[in-house]
Scaffold this motif. Structure first.
Motif, PDB file in Angstrom:
ATOM      1  N   ARG C 314      -7.505  40.272  22.013  1.00  0.00           N
ATOM      2  CA  ARG C 314      -6.171  40.202  21.415  1.00  0.00           C
ATOM      3  C   ARG C 314      -5.566  41.810  21.724  1.00  0.00           C
ATOM      4  NH1 ARG C 314      -3.483  40.167  15.251  1.00  0.00           N
ATOM      5  NH2 ARG C 314      -4.298  42.443  15.450  1.00  0.00           N
ATOM      6  N   ALA C 315      -4.301  41.888  22.163  1.00  0.00           N
ATOM      7  CA  ALA C 315      -3.854  43.292  22.210  1.00  0.00           C
ATOM      8  C   ALA C 315      -2.505  43.371  21.495  1.00  0.00           C
ATOM      9  CB  ALA C 315      -3.717  43.598  23.894  1.00  0.00           C
ATOM     10  N   LEU C 316      -2.669  44.180  20.560  1.00  0.00           N
ATOM     11  CA  LEU C 316      -1.432  44.521  19.843  1.00  0.00           C
ATOM     12  C   LEU C 316      -0.726  45.733  20.220  1.00  0.00           C
ATOM     13  CD1 LEU C 316      -1.319  43.796  16.014  1.00  0.00           C
ATOM     14  CD2 LEU C 316      -0.045  45.734  16.913  1.00  0.00           C
ATOM     15  N   ASP C 317       0.406  45.751  20.638  1.00  0.00           N
ATOM     16  CA  ASP C 317       1.072  47.066  21.153  1.00  0.00           C
ATOM     17  C   ASP C 317       2.248  47.328  20.379  1.00  0.00           C
ATOM     18  OD1 ASP C 317       2.098  49.148  22.746  1.00  0.00           O
ATOM     19  OD2 ASP C 317       1.564  48.219  24.443  1.00  0.00           O
ATOM     20  N   ASN C 318       2.046  48.418  19.694  1.00  0.00           N
ATOM     21  CA  ASN C 318       3.307  48.956  18.931  1.00  0.00           C
ATOM     22  C   ASN C 318       4.222  49.657  19.822  1.00  0.00           C
ATOM     23  OD1 ASN C 318       4.958  50.488  17.163  1.00  0.00           O
ATOM     24  ND2 ASN C 318       3.398  51.435  16.205  1.00  0.00           N
ATOM     25  N   VAL C 319       5.335  48.873  20.260  1.00  0.00           N
ATOM     26  CA  VAL C 319       6.383  49.308  21.040  1.00  0.00           C
ATOM     27  C   VAL C 319       7.493  50.154  20.655  1.00  0.00           C
ATOM     28  CG1 VAL C 319       5.712  47.415  22.596  1.00  0.00           C
ATOM     29  CG2 VAL C 319       7.669  47.265  21.151  1.00  0.00           C
ATOM     30  N   GLY C 320       7.577  50.437  19.322  1.00  0.00           N
ATOM     31  CA  GLY C 320       8.597  51.144  18.935  1.00  0.00           C
ATOM     32  C   GLY C 320      10.008  50.603  18.640  1.00  0.00           C
ATOM     33  N   ALA C 321      10.868  51.141  18.443  1.00  0.00           N
ATOM     34  CA  ALA C 321      12.276  50.716  17.849  1.00  0.00           C
ATOM     35  C   ALA C 321      12.864  49.786  18.661  1.00  0.00           C
ATOM     36  CB  ALA C 321      12.979  51.686  17.500  1.00  0.00           C
ATOM     37  N   TYR C 322      12.732  49.696  20.015  1.00  0.00           N
ATOM     38  CA  TYR C 322      13.410  48.771  20.905  1.00  0.00           C
ATOM     39  C   TYR C 322      12.548  48.350  21.918  1.00  0.00           C
ATOM     40  CZ  TYR C 322      17.513  50.922  18.876  1.00  0.00           C
ATOM     41  OH  TYR C 322      18.560  51.432  17.719  1.00  0.00           O
ATOM     42  N   ALA C 323      12.932  47.039  22.715  1.00  0.00           N
ATOM     43  CA  ALA C 323      12.040  46.598  23.353  1.00  0.00           C
ATOM     44  C   ALA C 323      12.084  47.142  24.925  1.00  0.00           C
ATOM     45  CB  ALA C 323      12.175  44.988  23.552  1.00  0.00           C
ATOM     46  N   GLY C 324      12.924  47.056  25.570  1.00  0.00           N
ATOM     47  CA  GLY C 324      13.355  47.440  27.094  1.00  0.00           C
ATOM     48  C   GLY C 324      12.269  46.587  27.672  1.00  0.00           C
ATOM     49  N   LEU C 330       1.901  44.624  28.480  1.00  0.00           N
ATOM     50  CA  LEU C 330       0.964  43.629  28.085  1.00  0.00           C
ATOM     51  C   LEU C 330       0.748  42.641  29.214  1.00  0.00           C
ATOM     52  CD1 LEU C 330       1.871  43.083  24.383  1.00  0.00           C
ATOM     53  CD2 LEU C 330      -0.259  44.114  25.000  1.00  0.00           C
ATOM     54  N   GLY C 331       1.793  42.667  30.009  1.00  0.00           N
ATOM     55  CA  GLY C 331       1.531  41.438  31.224  1.00  0.00           C
ATOM     56  C   GLY C 331       0.715  41.955  32.209  1.00  0.00           C
ATOM     57  N   HIS C 349      -4.403  37.204  24.030  1.00  0.00           N
ATOM     58  CA  HIS C 349      -3.501  37.108  22.991  1.00  0.00           C
ATOM     59  C   HIS C 349      -2.493  38.466  23.043  1.00  0.00           C
ATOM     60  CE1 HIS C 349      -2.002  36.051  18.474  1.00  0.00           C
ATOM     61  NE2 HIS C 349      -1.034  36.386  19.501  1.00  0.00           N
ATOM     62  N   ALA C 350      -1.393  38.462  23.729  1.00  0.00           N
ATOM     63  CA  ALA C 350      -0.534  39.465  23.563  1.00  0.00           C
ATOM     64  C   ALA C 350       0.784  39.614  22.723  1.00  0.00           C
ATOM     65  CB  ALA C 350       0.228  39.568  25.196  1.00  0.00           C
ATOM     66  N   LEU C 351       0.546  40.910  21.935  1.00  0.00           N
ATOM     67  CA  LEU C 351       1.420  40.800  20.763  1.00  0.00           C
ATOM     68  C   LEU C 351       2.262  42.273  21.062  1.00  0.00           C
ATOM     69  CD1 LEU C 351      -0.652  39.839  17.785  1.00  0.00           C
ATOM     70  CD2 LEU C 351       1.785  38.919  18.276  1.00  0.00           C
ATOM     71  N   ALA C 352       3.452  42.142  20.976  1.00  0.00           N
ATOM     72  CA  ALA C 352       4.290  43.238  20.921  1.00  0.00           C
ATOM     73  C   ALA C 352       5.080  43.592  19.698  1.00  0.00           C
ATOM     74  CB  ALA C 352       5.365  43.501  22.343  1.00  0.00           C
ATOM     75  N   VAL C 353       4.768  44.692  19.058  1.00  0.00           N
ATOM     76  CA  VAL C 353       5.451  44.563  17.663  1.00  0.00           C
ATOM     77  C   VAL C 353       6.192  45.983  17.511  1.00  0.00           C
ATOM     78  CG1 VAL C 353       4.849  44.895  15.317  1.00  0.00           C
ATOM     79  CG2 VAL C 353       3.622  43.633  17.019  1.00  0.00           C
ATOM     80  N   GLY C 365       0.110  52.836  35.498  1.00  0.00           N
ATOM     81  CA  GLY C 365      -0.873  51.626  35.269  1.00  0.00           C
ATOM     82  C   GLY C 365      -0.018  50.572  34.795  1.00  0.00           C
ATOM     83  N   PHE C 366       0.985  50.891  33.959  1.00  0.00           N
ATOM     84  CA  PHE C 366       1.880  49.695  33.261  1.00  0.00           C
ATOM     85  C   PHE C 366       0.894  48.927  32.491  1.00  0.00           C
ATOM     86  CE2 PHE C 366       5.124  46.372  33.102  1.00  0.00           C
ATOM     87  CZ  PHE C 366       6.038  47.345  32.661  1.00  0.00           C
ATOM     88  N   GLY C 367      -0.035  49.713  31.510  1.00  0.00           N
ATOM     89  CA  GLY C 367      -0.825  49.090  30.526  1.00  0.00           C
ATOM     90  C   GLY C 367      -2.197  48.723  30.978  1.00  0.00           C
TER      91      GLY C 367
END
Lengths: 274, 159, 793
Positions: C314-324, C330-331, C349-353, C365-367
């Motif tokens: 499970r990878a949970l990424d805190n992406v900050g205030a906007y998605a872009g 994570l992909g 399990h990919a989670l962007a928060v 490396g884009f993640g």
């Protein structure tokens, strides 16, 4: 990142600088500018006038006499690094100066600027404290321990400026010095630093040991040591307040201070033996 | 304020605000764009120039403080259009750069080092450029460039 | 299918000076901030002081009253005149404009833009802009942001979860049920970034008599002109981006779309050229250039031999205030989710928060580097659990050379590899374990670090449709156009910006190889976007493969033209002709020289074959060699090529001070056929240095109580200096890709993909005898020392 507007003026004498400072409480002195310039650029300070003291004759002199070594406020850190006379008369400062910033900042940064800025991690202040130097100002001369009050805070009276640093010269048959610090990167502000001078007199009396700590504490501290042992250093550090920041907490700084103090002491002892 | 700056051997009179850094004076006043801004607070060394032959950060000097001193920029160590000095050529030979943004500062730091120390050790090279950050190269080919330049300069000075 | 050129090569792989260096070393690069236009105005943003607040009112009257101030643009004004910026994830209610509209969502967010005659004046004026805020609750921690009742960063979206995709590839549960051993662990990758020394800079000028917006920007951004045009409601051909700007470093982050839209709007509205050059503080807080911030929870199912059969991540990424596009980071790792290992089944399990932090941008490396760190940590843990040598566990799990092309569970086929070969070659350089033990005997803490990682390269965007089925873009091309002038000079055009990767050198070498003409004789240009063929910019470690491929294809077409002209002129079949160094030879000894062929093409129409157009010019719009299928059953072919790197390092540190020193750094590197050796070397060394920063020094830390950044300048965000980067020993291996024109693979992200994992492994090996370990980056001295102290407390 541009400073707020100010007027730039060049003082030709200490007296002139003093008058301008007295006349305008919002005026600031610029020496090498290596700390002031970022503060100006970030608008953390907003002086009305910036008084350049680089042109004041004599302020960049290094004077070695029988009793004292005196460095003018405008002595560049690189001049300390390159001075053969200082390597001889004040080896601890020569050793410590190489830990100050990076070559380009040492070429501009000054003794007086570092002292007046009173960064707790400043190596020059630590050496001044360790060796019992006096801070010379237009108002008065201050013992280092009376001058550094808190991080970035000194006893310098309003309207006064630092004019130099005067170290006592101690006669020695043999002298050993040690300096050690730990920083996130080499050349960064030290998280802890230690400076040591060990002097053997000509008469074979009890060696004089001076061991100072910087970086870890709000101001540099000359340790009051019962003996040159690890336990004694630990005991001397025990009552001291340690700083903390996101990189390092107080516990780390206390342990590092002890380890570095022992390294500096060890280095000084090895030099004396050599 | 009116300032007289000596840049690359030429005297120039500039009309600048007192608050102007040497960096901005060189870029916007003199129009020499080879000196680059990286952080403007004295950490990265990108804006390095020579002041009386010594490497300094031009963002940490007011233009007014440089009056009466000789300022040398990257344009000033380039022998002529399309030509390279030995130090510059050595950076090209080892590919001691990528994006080129820190390069002028690195080259000037190297020039200052090699003037004082014609045969630096690796540690001395590292110390001399330790105040100049590079984000592309990991420094390896820059250190190689400076060592190569030292070797070439020594040979060029040998009859 | 690409027809591959075979060695020996004339120019490919040979030591050669990098042509770009000649201008850079003389201070002759042309960076965006160097451009001076008559009447140009300067910008300074007003930044939010709160992590979350409602904007009650903005009073710019005092700022506007300053002489020389031309405008103070607010978010509401800009929103009325533009379309929101592109969203990567399927989150239509997460709306983003270049300036905050109605609400600020992170400390440092740009609230208004001041435009004045000089930058200093713009800074003076911004201090006079009064913004009245009503503070709102905020959340900065990714896990806390997912908890029911957490403050919502975008209330209309109804949740802080921007992406939640669960993938099952292969028989995961069966493998876990069958495995005799399992382990579970958590690792944290702190928020850092690439932090180029040039901040983002853009200048725009509106030409009202031609209805064209000229843009000079320090960008590395796919579809940049299209995005500006769309946001500013302009036709695509009304935006002209000048690609001949030199970019002062990017490594992923120089996307700058919000900056360009802002400045483009201002240039049009004010009728003057407008420049925005971020200062370092603006860059680090409001420049939207921070990188992934991840928490990985991993479970491995393995056997007594140390073979790993299945993984749950499970990878949970805190992406900050906007998605872009940041959730897509994570992909991309899905394309190498098992690394170099023959793991048979994977649950991912990919989670962007979203949180009240600065938004993320793409980082080298884009993640992939964080994912590699998570995976390599697990391989080390398997070895530790079994008491096995870490090298041996890797040997047992590596995909074997004879298994390529190798299909991994998530749908990507690895093109080629020889992982065992490079491991053995690299460890043969030194016995770092013996060196470690010698250091330990001296009383130091010492450890060996190992990391074996892939660099997926040749980037397509297959992760976009995989993570967001609304997105059906699978075309991901690169282009080159070659023109031979009437004097016989060759000019090749590439159609994007370049930020230090020596693309001009790449194009010249690729064209030279086909044309058999020295690279020095080939000029390479970067025309503006209106004069360009489609490109997707130098992302995804793709240019050696894609731009190199386009250049070769175009050159091959040109060569065919020359042969056709010669065949007609000599009256023979093209198949009877031989091309050599620009000249065409017939079997009977007759020949046409390059100059003669050029004259025929440009001047002597009567000698051209019937129906052939005059001149000599050819182009290629080259597609990723594995094509562009949409995902099926949650699987897709990601990047075509897979470089391999094997890190083998030695770290030592003092027991109390704990400042890790890298004593030896050996890296085995295999990126297929190398085109420019010095360039590949530089990429690898630079990537390692970047990884040293991520592992030991760099973090965009934040004060959780106040939501304020505590690393917003170079004084507290610490980039490695020459002191911190050790000499690196590189071991080469060449395992050619069957898919590319020269057998090359990518190297633009090399070094970085494995160095954080290797350093973490070395430090943990150093700590291991003392019974502690760390599974978070960066590993600061105080953290290590405190842990050691804890064991002795």
């Amino acid at each position: 990142m541009k400073p707020a507007p100010f007027e730039y003026i060049r003082a030709e004498t200490v007296l002139q600088a003093q008058e301008w400072l007295a006349a305008d409480p919002e005026a600031r002195v610029i020496a090498g500018g290596q700390t002031l310039m970022p503060m100006l650029a970030m608008r953390l300070v907003r002086p009305t006038r910036v008084i350049d003291i680089a042109g004041i004759a004599g302020l960049d002199e290094i004077a070695v006499t029988a009793d004292h070594v005196t460095l003018g406020a405008m002595v560049r850190q690189v001049a300390v690094e390159r001075s053969a006379a200082l390597a001889q008369a004040l080896p601890l400062l020569s050793k410590a100066i190489r830990f100050v910033g990076h070559p380009p900042t040492r070429r501009r940064g000054t003794i007086g600027g570092s002292v007046a800025n009173a960064d707790p991690a400043a190596e020059i202040a630590l050496v001044a404290m360790t060796l019992g130097a006096e801070v010379l100002t237009t108002a008065d001369a201050f013992a280092a321990r009376d001058f550094f009050l808190a991080p970035m805070t000194t006893a310098l009276p309003a309207g006064a400026m630092v004019t130099g640093l005067r170290f006592p010269r101690v006669a020695a048959a043999r002298r050993g010095t040690g300096f050690a610090e730990v920083a996130m990167r080499q050349g960064d502000y030290a998280m802890a630093a230690a400076a040591c001078e060990l002097v053997l007199g000509a008469g074979g009396e009890v060696p004089s040991l001076r061991l100072g700590i910087g970086g870890a504490t709000p101001v540099p501290v000359l340790l009051d040591l019962a003996a040159p042992t690890r336990d004694a250093v630990a005991a001397a550090l025990a009552p001291l307040e340690m700083m903390h920041d996101p990189n390092a907490g107080a516990g780390y700084r206390r342990r590092a201070a002890l380890a570095l103090a022992m390294q500096a002491l060890d280095e000084a002892q090895r030099e004396v033996m050599a | 304020m009116k300032l007289a700056l000596n840049v690359n051997g030429t005297d120039r009179v500039l009309e600048l605000e007192d608050r102007t850094s040497l960096l901005d004076a060189l870029r916007d006043g003199v129009g020499l764009k080879g000196t680059h801004a990286g952080c403007e607070h004295g950490v990265c060394g990108t804006c390095t120039v020579l002041l009386d032959g010594e490497a300094v950060r031009s963002c940490l000097i007011l233009a007014a403080q440089a009056e009466g001193h000789a300022v040398t920029t990257i344009e000033g160590v380039t022998p002529g259009p399309g030509e390279l000095s030995i130090v510059q050529d050595s950076f090209v030979e080892t590919h001691g750069m990528q994006c080129g943004y820190c390069t002028p500062g690195m080259v000037l730091a190297a020039v200052a080092l090699l003037r004082d120390n014609p045969a630096p050790t690796r540690d001395e090279i590292v110390e001399a450029i330790s105040g100049n950050l590079c984000r592309c190269t990991g420094y390896g080919q820059i250190v190689e460039a400076i060592a190569l330049a030292a070797e070439r300069l020594q040979r060029s000075n040998t009859p | 299918m690409t027809v591959q050129l075979q060695p020996p090569f004339r120019y490919v792989g040979k030591k050669r000076r990098v042509r770009e260096d000649r201008r850079f070393v003389a201070g002759g690069g042309h960076y965006a901030a160097d451009l001076v236009l008559a009447g140009m105005l300067h910008c300074a943003p007003v930044q939010s002081e709160h992590p979350a607040a409602r904007i009650v009112a903005i009073d710019a009257s005092a700022a506007l009253a300053l002489p020389g101030v031309h405008a103070v643009l607010t978010g509401a004004q800009l929103a009325a005149a533009s379309e929101p910026l592109m969203n990567g994830a399927n989150t239509p209610l997460v709306v983003r404009y270049p300036l905050a509209v109605g609400q600020v969502r992170y400390a440092g967010e740009w609230v208004a833009m001041v435009v004045a005659e000089t930058r200093a004046l713009a800074e003076d004026a911004r201090e006079l802009v009064q913004v009245e805020y009503e503070q709102l609750p905020f959340v900065t921690d990714g896990e806390a942001a997912m908890v029911e009742g957490a403050p919502l960063v975008h209330p209309p979206h109804g949740s802080n979860v921007l992406l939640d995709r669960h993938f099952f590839w292969g028989p995961v549960e069966e493998r876990f049920a069958a495995a005799p051993r399992k382990l579970a662990y958590r690792v944290r990758w702190a928020r850092s970034s690439t932090v180029p020394l040039e901040t983002f800079a853009v200048t725009a000028q509106w030409d009202a008599s031609q209805d064209v917006l000229d843009v000079w920007a320090s960008i590395q951004m796919p579809k940049f002109p299209d995005q500006i045009a769309r946001s500013l409601r302009l036709p695509g051909n009304a935006v002209r981006v000048h690609y001949d700007v030199d970019v002062g470093g990017s490594y992923g982050v120089k996307r700058g779309i919000k900056h360009a839209v802002l400045v483009g709007h201002l240039a049009r509205a004010l009728g003057r050229p407008v420049r925005l050059v971020e200062d370092r503080l603006e860059n680090m807080t409001g420049g939207d250039m921070q990188g992934p911030e991840r928490v990985f929870d991993v479970e491995l199912a393995y056997d007594d031999d140390g073979r790993v059969h299945a993984m749950k991540m499970r990878a949970l990424d805190n992406v900050g205030a906007y998605a872009g596009r940041s959730p897509f980071q994570l992909g991309k790792p899905i394309g190498a989710i098992v690394g170099p290992y023959a793991i048979e089944a994977v649950e991912y399990h990919a989670l962007a928060v979203a949180s009240n932090k600065t938004p993320q941008e793409a980082v080298r490396g884009f993640g992939q580097a964080p994912t590699n760190y998570a995976l390599e940590t697990g391989i080390d843990k398997v070895a530790a659990a079994l008491g096995l040598d870490r090298l041996e566990v890797r040997r047992r799990n590596f995909i074997r050379a004879e298994q390529f092309p190798y299909l991994i569970p998530s749908g990507t086929t690895y093109d080629s590899g020889n992982y065992h070969g490079l491991l053995e070659k690299t460890v043969a350089v030194a016995d770092l374990f013996a060196e470690r033990d010698a250091l330990r005997a001296q009383g130091l803490l010492a450890g060996v670090g190992i990391a074996s990682c892939l660099e997926p390269s040749g980037g397509n965007s297959s992760f976009e449709p995989l993570l967001n089925p609304m997105n059906r873009t699978t075309t991901w091309m690169e282009s080159c156009r070659i023109h031979v002038d009437a004097l016989g000079g060759i000019t090749a055009a590439m159609h994007t910006t370049t930020s230090g990767q020596a693309h001009e050198t790449l194009v010249s070498v690729a064209v030279a190889e086909v044309m058999e003409i020295p690279p020095e004789r080939i000029r390479v240009i970067r025309p503006d976007s209106l004069a360009s063929l489609p490109s997707n910019s130098p992302v995804g470690s793709r240019m050696a493969i894609m731009l190199g491929g386009a250049a070769v294809r175009a050159a091959q077409k040109l060569r065919a033209q020359l042969l056709a002209i010669a065949a007609h002129d000599l009256g023979v079949s093209p198949l009877e002709l031989r091309y050599s160094e620009g000249d065409v030879h017939a079997a009977d000894g007759r020949k046409l020289t390059w100059q003669e062929l050029v004259v025929i093409a440009h001047r002597e129409y009567f000698r051209l074959p019937p129906g052939v157009e005059p001149g000599l010019s050819a182009s290629s719009i080259y597609m990723v060699p594995t094509g562009g299928e949409l995902p099926k059953d949650d699987k897709v072919q990601m990047y075509p090529c897979h470089s391999f790197e094997f890190h083998y390092i030695l770290v030592a540190m003092d027991r109390v001070l704990c400042r890790p020193q890298i004593r030896r750094y050996i890296i085995g590197h295999d990126c297929g056929q190398v085109i420019s050796p010095d360039v590949v070397k530089g990429m690898t060394l630079g990537g390692i240095a970047h990884g040293i920063g991520a592992a030991l020094l760099e973090e965009f830390s934040i004060d959780a109580q106040t939501g304020q950044p505590t690393a917003a300048s170079f004084m507290d965000y610490l980039l490695p200096s020459a002191h911190e980067v050790p000499p690196v020993e590189i071991v080469h291996q060449t395992t050619r890709s069957p898919l590319t024109v020269f057998g090359q693979k990518g190297s633009g992200e090399s070094g970085y993909l494995g160095s954080p994992a290797a350093i973490a492994g070395a430090i943990n090996d150093a700590l291991a005898p003392h019974g502690v370990r760390v599974d978070q980056l960066p590993m600061r001295p105080a953290l290590l020392s405190d842990l050691l102290e804890g064991t002795h407390a």
